[in-house]
Design an enzyme around this catalytic site. Structure first.
Site, PDB file in Angstrom:
ATOM      1  N   ARG A 155       0.862  -1.173   0.000  1.00 20.47           N
ATOM      2  CA  ARG A 155       0.000   0.000   0.000  1.00 20.47           C
ATOM      3  C   ARG A 155       0.905   1.231   0.000  1.00 20.47           C
ATOM      4  NH1 ARG A 155      -1.837  -3.514   4.032  1.00 20.47           N
ATOM      5  NH2 ARG A 155      -3.895  -4.420   3.661  1.00 20.47           N
ATOM      6  N   ARG A 182      -0.783  -2.860  -6.942  1.00 24.05           N
ATOM      7  CA  ARG A 182      -1.006  -3.841  -5.873  1.00 24.05           C
ATOM      8  C   ARG A 182      -1.869  -4.990  -6.383  1.00 24.05           C
ATOM      9  NH1 ARG A 182      -0.809  -4.578  -0.358  1.00 24.05           N
ATOM     10  NH2 ARG A 182      -2.716  -5.207   0.731  1.00 24.05           N
ATOM     11  N   LYS A 232      -1.524  -0.162   8.345  1.00 25.37           N
ATOM     12  CA  LYS A 232      -2.898  -0.669   8.411  1.00 25.37           C
ATOM     13  C   LYS A 232      -3.020  -2.056   9.021  1.00 25.37           C
ATOM     14  CE  LYS A 232      -6.995  -0.838   5.535  1.00 25.37           C
ATOM     15  NZ  LYS A 232      -7.539  -0.486   4.218  1.00 25.37           N
ATOM     16  N   TYR A 290      -8.009 -10.742  -6.893  1.00 24.06           N
ATOM     17  CA  TYR A 290      -7.584 -11.220  -8.208  1.00 24.06           C
ATOM     18  C   TYR A 290      -8.743 -11.791  -9.019  1.00 24.06           C
ATOM     19  CZ  TYR A 290      -7.094 -16.215  -6.800  1.00 24.06           C
ATOM     20  OH  TYR A 290      -7.310 -17.506  -6.397  1.00 24.06           O
ATOM     21  N   HIS A 337      -3.044  -8.776   3.861  1.00 24.50           N
ATOM     22  CA  HIS A 337      -4.498  -8.812   3.960  1.00 24.50           C
ATOM     23  C   HIS A 337      -4.962 -10.260   4.051  1.00 24.50           C
ATOM     24  CE1 HIS A 337      -4.518  -8.466  -0.746  1.00 24.50           C
ATOM     25  NE2 HIS A 337      -4.243  -9.678  -0.366  1.00 24.50           N
TER      26      HIS A 337
END
Length: 463
Positions: free
Chosen positions: A283, A375, A310, A407, A398
């Site tokens: 990110r 990303r 994050k 994806y 994540h």
């Protein structure tokens, strides 16, 4: 995994691994889940407050009615009131115009303790305070409520750069578009929402989510219904587009006009960000916030993400080691330029400024895709390369679900063709290997037979 902390008996803070990738849909889902989680936490906190009041032998409880907090107690009769059972007391719910949120719960507990003392000392009287003559919430301006919203928001969670980023991006940054001087009544708020252009449906939907949470917090009887728009198709770049895009930066730098001397090398800084995003799938904020350049310039090939980012601390790995050299990512002079540009901008405002500047540079260079597309491209490449989903998801910081959603959503026809082509090619290669093994086995058996014949002939000759 949820970890819940209760602060001062009424503040609940929940920490969990983020499942949003920063995309619009992911952010909206996160906000909706956050609203549900907050309600659950508030119910727990309310029960704990009442348990404390009971343990202190208080004759007052706190109840929630229609989004507001009330004090409930058996009190002397109100003026001109009667008890049908002939008693001179009655159970009442007293409204103090306190909204049902964590910040309001703190005030309600203080009021409950004050009322309990008056009852215990037999000093309670029906003053204007308890008769409900306080200013109604709806008579306040939107700006007054918005100023209080920050206190309310952080009364239920730890305040740090992550929580501040969420608040200022998803709440304050959105609600600041409304007139601060208007009375915070449903008609005014709805009118201003309707005036937001429908040409930006994603922004209008984001506004509706923030506005509904805001109105619920202050018990304003308004629910905005605005359908979530379909996501726009993303231009997720493949390897060749990304490599070609790297050279677009220098071309842009040579063509641009009116470049100031002190900003002459900024394109190199943002090209470095570009290369890092492509290589590591981070990110943008994971490059901006407390970057460990000493670790980066060592022999390590990992990028260290700071714990205040994050999804916490991790070390990200590249998919292609060759891109580190191709994009000149370990060049000490370039890294020094990046370090000087970031220059300790480690607060919410600094993160916002850096993120906005990065997006602006992507547009200026006319790459045809956004920073976050790099990303998504990393996630797709990892899938095409056969990287286990758990490993790829952990590397991006994540959840497996978010990785799969990412994806799958942006996989596209061309990537499906590649995936099928790779699978077919792999099967063809396996078939060729099987046929080669059969052939080699046959040749090996033939050689064994020849060797046996040779050994027989040799034995006869020796005899």
């Amino acid at each position: 995994m949820l970890k819940t902390k209760l602060h001062k008996g009424y503040q609940a803070s929940t920490v969990k691994t983020a499942t949003t990738d920063g995309t619009y849909i992911g952010t909206m889902k996160h906000l909706e889940k956050q609203a549900v989680n907050t309600e659950i936490q508030f119910d727990i906190a309310l029960k704990e407050v009442n348990a404390r009041l009971k343990a202190a032998n208080s004759r007052v409880a706190i109840v929630q009615v229609a989004g507001s907090l009330y004090l409930q107690a058996t009190l002397p009769l109100k003026p001109h009131d009667i008890n049908t059972k002939g008693k001179n007391t009655k159970q009442y719910k007293i409204s103090l115009n306190i909204p049902a949120n964590f910040y309001g719960l703190k005030t309600a507990e203080e009021e409950a303790n004050e009322l309990a003392k008056l009852i215990a000392r037999q000093q309670f009287t029906w003053t204007s305070k308890y008769l409900g003559n306080k200013q109604e919430q709806g008579e306040k301006t939107f700006g007054e409520l918005l100023d209080n919203y920050e206190k309310i928001y952080f009364s239920s969670r730890q305040r740090n750069i992550k929580s501040e980023g969420t608040f200022f991006k998803n709440y304050l940054g959105v609600l600041n578009q409304f007139d601060r001087n208007m009375l915070a009544i449903p008609e005014n708020i709805k009118r201003q929402f309707d005036n937001i252009s429908n040409d930006t449906p994603s922004w209008k939907h984001r506004t509706s989510i923030a506005l509904n949470l805001f109105c619920k917090e202050f018990n304003i009887p308004l629910v905005i219904k605005f359908k979530r728009p379909k996501p726009k198709p993303r231009q997720v770049p493949d390897e060749s587009m990304i490599e070609d895009g790297f050279y677009q930066w220098e071309k842009y730098a040579h063509k641009r006009r009116n470049k100031r001397r002190e900003q002459a090398d900024y394109w190199i800084v943002f090209r470095w960000f570009y290369g890092m995003l492509a290589t590591y799938g981070c990110r943008p904020r994971e490059l901006f916030l407390y970057p460990d350049f000493q670790h980066w310039l060592s022999e390590n090939k990992t990028w260290k993400v700071h714990e205040l980012c994050k999804t916490g601390e991790r070390e990200a790995l590249p998919l292609y080691d060759s891109w580190i050299e191709l994009f000149d990512l370990k060049n000490p002079q370039v890294v020094k330029l990046v370090q000087d540009y970031i220059n300790g901008r480690d607060d919410t405002k600094g993160m916002h400024t850096l993120s906005a500047a990065l997006s602006d540079w992507f547009n200026k260079v006319d790459l045809g895709f956004s920073p976050y597309d790099l990303r998504h491209a990393w996630a797709i490449r990892a899938h095409l390369m056969g990287i286990p989903i758990k490993a790829a998801a952990d590397n991006l910081g994540h959840s497996v679900q978010q990785h799969t959603d990412t994806y799958q959503r942006w996989f596209g026809l061309e990537n499906r063709k590649k995936a099928i082509s790779h699978a077919v090619k792999k099967q063809d290669e396996l078939q060729e290997l099987r046929e080669e093994i059969v052939k080699l086995k046959a040749e090996n058996q033939e050689l064994r037979n020849l060797l046996d014949k040779y050994q027989i002939i040799q034995t006869l000759h020796n005899n």
